[in-house]
Design a protein around this motif. Sequence first.
Motif, PDB file in Angstrom:
ATOM      1  N   LEU A 211       0.834  -1.192   0.000  1.00  0.00           N
ATOM      2  CA  LEU A 211       0.000   0.000   0.000  1.00  0.00           C
ATOM      3  C   LEU A 211       0.874   1.248   0.000  1.00  0.00           C
ATOM      4  O   LEU A 211       1.983   1.249   0.554  1.00  0.00           O
ATOM      5  N   ARG A 212       0.357   2.274  -0.605  1.00  0.00           N
ATOM      6  CA  ARG A 212       0.985   3.589  -0.486  1.00  0.00           C
ATOM      7  C   ARG A 212       0.178   4.389   0.532  1.00  0.00           C
ATOM      8  O   ARG A 212      -1.040   4.540   0.396  1.00  0.00           O
ATOM      9  N   THR A 219       4.569  10.877   1.225  1.00  0.00           N
ATOM     10  CA  THR A 219       4.498   9.422   1.295  1.00  0.00           C
ATOM     11  C   THR A 219       5.190   8.914   2.557  1.00  0.00           C
ATOM     12  O   THR A 219       6.384   9.173   2.779  1.00  0.00           O
ATOM     13  N   THR A 264      -4.264   9.392   2.783  1.00  0.00           N
ATOM     14  CA  THR A 264      -4.713   8.643   1.613  1.00  0.00           C
ATOM     15  C   THR A 264      -3.981   7.311   1.564  1.00  0.00           C
ATOM     16  O   THR A 264      -2.754   7.269   1.681  1.00  0.00           O
ATOM     17  N   VAL A 265      -4.759   6.232   1.413  1.00  0.00           N
ATOM     18  CA  VAL A 265      -4.199   4.890   1.268  1.00  0.00           C
ATOM     19  C   VAL A 265      -4.614   4.373  -0.100  1.00  0.00           C
ATOM     20  O   VAL A 265      -5.791   4.436  -0.467  1.00  0.00           O
ATOM     21  N   SER A 266      -3.657   3.858  -0.865  1.00  0.00           N
ATOM     22  CA  SER A 266      -3.958   3.334  -2.189  1.00  0.00           C
ATOM     23  C   SER A 266      -3.090   2.120  -2.456  1.00  0.00           C
ATOM     24  O   SER A 266      -2.084   1.886  -1.785  1.00  0.00           O
ATOM     25  N   HIS A 269      -6.647  -3.544  -4.564  1.00  0.00           N
ATOM     26  CA  HIS A 269      -7.916  -3.423  -3.868  1.00  0.00           C
ATOM     27  C   HIS A 269      -7.822  -4.024  -2.465  1.00  0.00           C
ATOM     28  O   HIS A 269      -7.378  -5.165  -2.301  1.00  0.00           O
ATOM     29  N   THR A 284      -8.468   3.000  -3.553  1.00  0.00           N
ATOM     30  CA  THR A 284      -7.921   4.149  -2.830  1.00  0.00           C
ATOM     31  C   THR A 284      -8.994   4.709  -1.917  1.00  0.00           C
ATOM     32  O   THR A 284     -10.192   4.597  -2.209  1.00  0.00           O
ATOM     33  N   ARG A 285      -8.555   5.270  -0.824  1.00  0.00           N
ATOM     34  CA  ARG A 285      -9.492   5.901   0.113  1.00  0.00           C
ATOM     35  C   ARG A 285      -8.756   7.023   0.814  1.00  0.00           C
ATOM     36  O   ARG A 285      -7.597   6.887   1.213  1.00  0.00           O
ATOM     37  N   THR A 286      -9.436   8.151   0.978  1.00  0.00           N
ATOM     38  CA  THR A 286      -8.862   9.305   1.659  1.00  0.00           C
ATOM     39  C   THR A 286      -9.719   9.658   2.857  1.00  0.00           C
ATOM     40  O   THR A 286     -10.952   9.712   2.755  1.00  0.00           O
TER      41      THR A 286
END
Length: 301
Positions: A211-212, A219, A264-266, A269, A284-286
């Motif tokens: 995950l980023r 980052t 933010t995590v991306s 899935h 992704t979700r912020t």
Amino acid sequence: MAEVATSASSSANSSARSDQLLVVVDPAARRMDGESVRIAKDVLSAGASHTKVCLPDGPEEFARALGRRGSRRPVVVGDDGALLRAVALLHRQRELADCALSVVPVGPALRLARSLGLPTGAVAAARAVLDGAERRLDLLVDDSDGVVLGAVGIPPTPVPAAVREDGDPGPDGPSSVRPWLRTCQSLVRTLASSRPARTAVAPGVAGPARLRVEVDGVTLVDLDQPVEAVTVIPGGGGVAVVEVRPLSVGAQASPLTASGRTVTVSGAHFRYRADAVVCGPVGTRTWVAREGAWGLTLPAG
């Protein structure tokens, strides 16, 4: 939906704060602990100038009851799931900022209620509703308009079945510079300590993830570093506190921590737990921290 209106006598109410309450009793609370519900209703009815009790049969009636509260102060009698449902409803109606919510925790799933400082005994909790004070708390709002009061966990570690919700998803610390950080760290430890064996995690979410994780655009960890877990909590003072646990090989890797307004995590899935609700998969979700976004009545002092 059953509704009961009661008024306290002048003698019984002479020493109590005058107030008009809308008491919404979650159906699960009535099934699980009817005696605590009865005690809470009796204490609230005796201590408020006017109490209207609503007994909704399901989520739709629960939502209608809150929507028709008028000038009455809403009191939710139920567990963490009922608290989260009420906050999510008020947020979607854009009424959360102007509504001080009161809660009498009843049910088997009260971890979030305890972390927020709510008493879990029926009498003490009802007295806190009558005699307590509103405290403004932070929360997280994600890019799908979901709210988080306690914590986001990636991957979604299991929670007791009693607190799993198929409906609406969704600790604060003082807003001073450093004490809230200790509160946040304590909450992270509390929530992380319940991490069960990996075999208990739902299929498809166990094991390391790539995950980023970005905090205010910077980052913290990138896709080339597998991680075991990511935790995000509202940390007080309008920031979110993030902890990333890198995958350890041999010597245990130290967690990475950061704080900021936006997280933010991306990546591939992934699923995540927002308080008691398992969400996803998403790419992704912020989450954005909002300072003092909701009010909760807590014991005075």
